[in-house]
Enzyme design. Structure first.
Site, short mmCIF file in Angstrom:
data_model
loop_
_atom_site.label_atom_id
_atom_site.label_comp_id
_atom_site.label_asym_id
_atom_site.label_seq_id
_atom_site.Cartn_x
_atom_site.Cartn_y
_atom_site.Cartn_z
N GLU A 69 0.86 -1.18 0.00
CA GLU A 69 0.00 0.00 0.00
C GLU A 69 0.90 1.23 0.00
O GLU A 69 1.21 1.77 -1.04
CB GLU A 69 -0.94 -0.03 1.20
CG GLU A 69 -2.06 0.98 1.10
CD GLU A 69 -3.17 0.71 2.09
OE1 GLU A 69 -4.03 1.59 2.25
OE2 GLU A 69 -3.18 -0.38 2.71
N GLU A 83 -2.18 0.47 13.57
CA GLU A 83 -3.35 0.85 12.79
C GLU A 83 -4.63 0.55 13.55
O GLU A 83 -5.60 1.31 13.48
CB GLU A 83 -3.35 0.10 11.45
CG GLU A 83 -4.49 0.46 10.54
CD GLU A 83 -4.40 -0.23 9.19
OE1 GLU A 83 -5.03 0.26 8.24
OE2 GLU A 83 -3.68 -1.24 9.09
N HIS A 112 1.48 2.95 11.91
CA HIS A 112 0.39 3.69 11.28
C HIS A 112 0.10 4.89 12.16
O HIS A 112 -0.43 4.72 13.25
CB HIS A 112 -0.83 2.76 11.20
CG HIS A 112 -1.75 3.04 10.08
ND1 HIS A 112 -1.69 2.34 8.90
CD2 HIS A 112 -2.75 3.93 9.93
CE1 HIS A 112 -2.64 2.78 8.08
NE2 HIS A 112 -3.29 3.75 8.69
N TRP A 116 -11.35 12.76 4.86
CA TRP A 116 -10.35 12.56 3.82
C TRP A 116 -10.32 13.79 2.90
O TRP A 116 -9.28 14.40 2.68
CB TRP A 116 -10.63 11.27 3.07
CG TRP A 116 -10.13 10.06 3.81
CD1 TRP A 116 -9.02 9.31 3.50
CD2 TRP A 116 -10.68 9.46 5.00
NE1 TRP A 116 -8.85 8.30 4.42
CE2 TRP A 116 -9.87 8.37 5.34
CE3 TRP A 116 -11.79 9.74 5.79
CZ2 TRP A 116 -10.12 7.55 6.45
CZ3 TRP A 116 -12.05 8.94 6.90
CH2 TRP A 116 -11.22 7.86 7.21
#
Length: 904
Positions: free
Chosen positions: A488, A762, A783, A549
């Site tokens: 990723e 995460e 993360h 986001w």
């Protein structure tokens, strides 16, 4: 507002002014990087710091003067400019031309509370040199490998070289970039310590190049210049679900221009073109996910020297490229920043050793090897162990494996064009005659300056803070990524949006994030819908409209402005800011809230199933609407700051309208918030979404009750975690914030620490209590999103809050609790270091600290007493807060804090 007044000549000081050498100009720099060579703009900003001790208390900057000495000997000065700012001062002279050099110096006037004034001496000069500022300055072609040698070796590393004759130059600059990853050499010597250059950008919009000083590498006579080129992000396998190759193009290539200036003033340019030669090298395979393979039998160590065997070399293929995408780099390069030795070495079986480096880090292994021809050494990497094996399942389809094939004899090896996230590594040797020694891990990340430190009497809290620091380091590899280990490693907008207010406290991230924001803006505005990508650079064609986001278009620029005080970033980001607000405005429902799109909500709320991280307990539309209100308020403030009053007023009205709709839709008259979750109340309180003091008080009490009923365990995901402790303290429940911080049962901030975490995870339970890895597909052990707690720790435990952009004013208000008996903290600002140290002993709370010259501080003690400090050391004491294990018994209101303005 700055104004110029009559300048006193150098040899005359006004009757009211004293020149003092006790205080001086330090750290004179241009732009975000402080790089004087190759500045990326014709009008770079100028910044400096004041160091030393002023002869009077309360000194503050009152004015400055900047002097420029041009290459022809002409001198120009601004005269005295009235201003108390020391950072990001606008370039006051004519714009620089490409390659132009100018010497810059600064002096400053300081003023005391009684009108006293002193002037510093001139600073040491800084030689500023512009890079190539116009596309037409470039004459280079893009050169790549011909099909004849590339066929079947697409993932290999290719070498390019060119011989040339030259006189001894007085100045030589190499301007360099690539579609791929490139390493430059001159006469057999590597000329840059950068790695993974030129990094990753939205190649169709921006291709950064950097300038290298190679004057000392070139000699009179015959010379050789060469490059190694790998696919990198440009063409290598990248992305989800096995990834894709050739995302940006099928032809990798180097773009380089060597410019030499000689004693007589003439300049010669050697650029990449069809006259260059190419061959393949010993790196037969490299990929950012999968690792690197090197066969030493194919290596020619003298390939970039005059003695090289040219039998295998063929003409390179030259091609045109879009010069308009070229952009000078003004973000820090990725470098090797540290080496870490293993803390445990164990033999698993013959020929296989496992190494524990004691720290989950990002980088590569470096080893020394001696062995016979044809033997191989294979290195595998993982963040954790599961049982007695490397826990590689979280890597998904990233092989994270490096392999070296020996050609006999001793060699030191470190992969060049890949990187891994790991704490553990296994080295397997194919032949028992192979000897491996000197094993170490090489840490790589963008070469940023650290700016925030915290240490307490509690080692678990210290580890928690450093976990966030290490996650930032590991995920700032040229851009802010979500994870550094699996297949990723993307620049997710939501992750950095919630973490940016913490990132700016820990490191000087201005250069990295400003570069990333340019890609974000370019990709957002290039799409007909103005929807920001979910991650940047984007490798998918259709963006998804999602709150938090998408709100990164507003939140990240604001976090940079709050910490560094550079309004240029706000002006540069404003088109994207405005486009986002206007876009979401059209998505509001008839009820005035944003409930018309699928949302990710409080991502990875601990109640969400492992396979459905969006399915947490907090209404996703509530999250979206709350964030839109926050972003619209910020947009109003940004518009006002950059001179757009009509937009500012319109956005302020829109924010208030949506806030009213939020209350009508999600809040009861008694202060209950829909979802009745920790995240819902944290958003309502920290974003100031409630109607009156009664609602705020009752919402704060309900949040407190929820936290207590949950045993002070965390009930928030990416969104709520960044706010929950601020919300508790602001509501007067600091004891509950401390109890939540120090809880160790899962899910909690300290549970990962008790499980041996050395980075932020995460998921709250990325590793389960029995040592098994969480079965969810997204289970990273590095993360930074949940590591946003470090921001609260720095502001509240350390007690240092920047309250005016750039740090001209600070608030020092330690929040005491958790059984912590002492704390030291330091925060670097544009004006210098703010330091605090507090201790609880003998029934007294004792606070010491210092603020730099030109900074005013407001100190708030635990008993509520207040003190004003400036320019130097301070010390205060009061009765220590009464410790009590029951948070409900703690006094309310006494330790309320001001929430920093990035939560308007």
């Amino acid at each position: 507002m700055e104004r110029r007044v009559r300048e006193w000549p150098d040899n005359i000081i006004s009757p009211e002014t004293v020149e003092s050498t006790d205080i001086r100009i330090a750290e004179l720099r241009t732009g975000h990087l402080g790089t004087a060579m190759g500045v990326a703009t014709a009008s770079p900003s100028v910044s400096w710091r004041l160091e030393g001790d002023a002869p009077f208390d309360g000194a503050r900057p009152a004015a400055y003067e900047i002097r420029a000495t041009w290459s022809n000997g002409d001198t120009e000065t601004t005269g005295r400019v009235e201003s108390d700012r020391v950072s990001y001062r606008a370039w006051p002279f004519r714009p620089l031309m490409s390659r132009e050099r100018v010497g810059v110096a600064v002096r400053s006037w300081l003023e005391g509370p009684a009108g006293e004034e002193l002037r510093t001496p001139w600073s040491e000069g800084l030689d500023v040199e512009a890079t190539l500022l116009r596309p037409e300055d470039w004459v280079a072609s893009k050169v790549g490998p011909p099909r004849s040698i590339e066929q079947g070796r697409e993932s290999a590393v290719f070498r390019f070289r060119r011989e040339f004759d030259a006189e001894q130059p007085t100045r030589a600059r190499l301007y360099l970039t690539a579609h791929g990853l490139v390493v430059p050499y001159v006469n057999g010597r590597r000329v840059s310590d950068e790695v993974l250059a030129p990094g990753w950008t939205s190649y169709e919009h921006r291709l950064r190049y950097r300038v290298h000083d190679v004057t000392d590498s070139i000699h009179a006579g015959r010379n050789v210049i060469g490059f190694e080129l790998a696919e990198g992000w440009y063409r290598g396998r990248f992305g989800f679900d096995h990834g894709a190759r050739g995302i940006y193009g099928t032809r990798i290539g180097v773009i380089a221009q060597l410019e030499m200036t000689f004693a007589d003033g003439t300049r010669e340019v050697l650029a990449t073109d069809e006259s260059w030669s190419c061959t393949y090298g010993p790196v037969t395979f490299t990929n950012l996910y999968d690792g690197e393979e090197r066969d030493l039998s194919l290596d020619e160590s003298d390939w970039c020297e005059l003695a090289a065997d040219m039998e295998s070399w063929v003409p390179a293929v030259a091609a045109d490229f879009e010069t308009s995408a070229l952009e000078p780099a003004d973000s820090p390069p990725v470098r090797r920043t540290e080496t870490v030795a293993p803390v445990v070495t164990e033999s698993l079986r013959p020929g296989v050793q496992r190494y524990d480096f004691g720290q989950n880090l990002v980088g590569r292994m470096r080893i020394r090897v001696d062995g016979p021809d044809g033997a191989t050494v294979t290195m595998r990497h993982a963040e954790v162990l599961e049982g007695s094996e490397l826990g590689v399942r979280p890597l998904r389809l990233a092989r994270a494996t490096d392999r070296l094939t020996l050609s006999g004899g001793f060699v030191e090896w470190e992969p060049e064009f890949t990187y891994h996230g790991f704490r553990y590594a296994e080295i397997a040797c194919s032949d028992d005659r192979v000897r491996v020694s000197g094993v170490e891990a090489v840490v790589i990340h963008s070469d940023m300056r650290r700016t925030g430190w915290l240490e307490t009497s509690d080692p678990l809290i210290n580890r928690l803070f450093e976990n966030s620091v290490w996650s930032l380091r590991g995920n700032f590899v040229d851009l802010p990524t979500d994870c550094p280990q699996r297949d990723e490693r993307l620049g997710w907008t939501g992750d950095i949006n919630v973490f940016a207010p913490t990132a700016v406290l820990l490191y000087d991230v201005a250069g990295v994030l400003r570069s990333w924001l340019r890609d974000l803006s370019a990709e957002q505005l290039a799409h007909e819908s103005n929807v920001p990508p979910m991650f940047v650079p984007s490798i998918i064609t259709e963006p998804h409209l999602a709150a938090v986001w998408g709100d990164a278009t507003v939140g990240v620029p604001w976090a940079l402005y709050e910490q560094y005080g550079d309004p240029a970033q706000l002006r540069e980001s404003y088109p994207g800011v405005k486009a986002w607000i206007e876009l979401v405005r059209t998505r509001l429902s008839a009820r005035g809230v944003w409930d018309t799109d699928a949302q990710l909500g409080d991502w990875l709320d601990p109640t969400a199933p492992p396979d459905a991280p969006h399915a947490g307990r907090t209404d996703a539309n509530l999250v979206a609407t709350a964030y839109f209100i926050r972003s619209t308020r910020l947009a109003s403030r940004i518009a006002a700051l950059i001179g757009e009053p009509d937009d500012s007023e319109r956005f302020a009205d829109l924010a208030e309208s949506v806030r009213s709709a939020f209350i009508a839709e999600y809040v009861s008259a008694s202060g209950r918030v829909v979802s009745d979750s920790q995240a819902a109340y944290a958003l309502a309180l920290v974003f100031d979404l409630l109607d009156d003091d009664v609602q705020r008080e009752r919402a704060g009490e309900r949040l407190r009750d929820l936290v207590r009923r949950g045993g002070h365990r965390v009930g928030t995901g990416f969104v709520g975690t960044a706010l929950i402790l601020d919300a508790l303290v602001a509501a007067g429940h600091s004891a509950d914030a401390w109890a939540m911080l120090t809880e160790t049962r899962p899910p909690s901030f300290l549970y990962p620490v008790t499980m041996g975490a050395t980075t932020a995870w995460e998921r709250w339970d990325s590793m389960l209590p029995d040592g098994r890895i969480n079965p969810g597909e997204m289970t990273s052990f590095n993360h930074y999103a949940l590591g946003a707690v470090a921001g609260w720790m720095q502001r509240s435990i350390g007690g240092i809050q920047v309250t005016e952009p750039g740090g001209r004013t600070v608030r020092i208000a330690p929040v005491v609790g958790g059984g912590v008996m002492w704390v030291t903290s330091r925060q670097e600002t544009d004006y210098g270091s703010v330091y605090t140290s507090w201790r609880v002993e003998d029934g007294r709370f004792r606070l010491e600290g210092s603020v730099p010259v030109g900074v005013r501080g407001s100190v708030v003690m635990p008993d509520g007493s207040r003190h004003e400090v400036s320019s130097g050391n301070f010390a205060f004491s009061c009765a220590a807060p009464v410790p009590n294990d029951d948070p409900s018994a703690q006094p309310r209101g006494r330790d309320r804090m001001v929430i920093r303005s990035y939560y308007p």
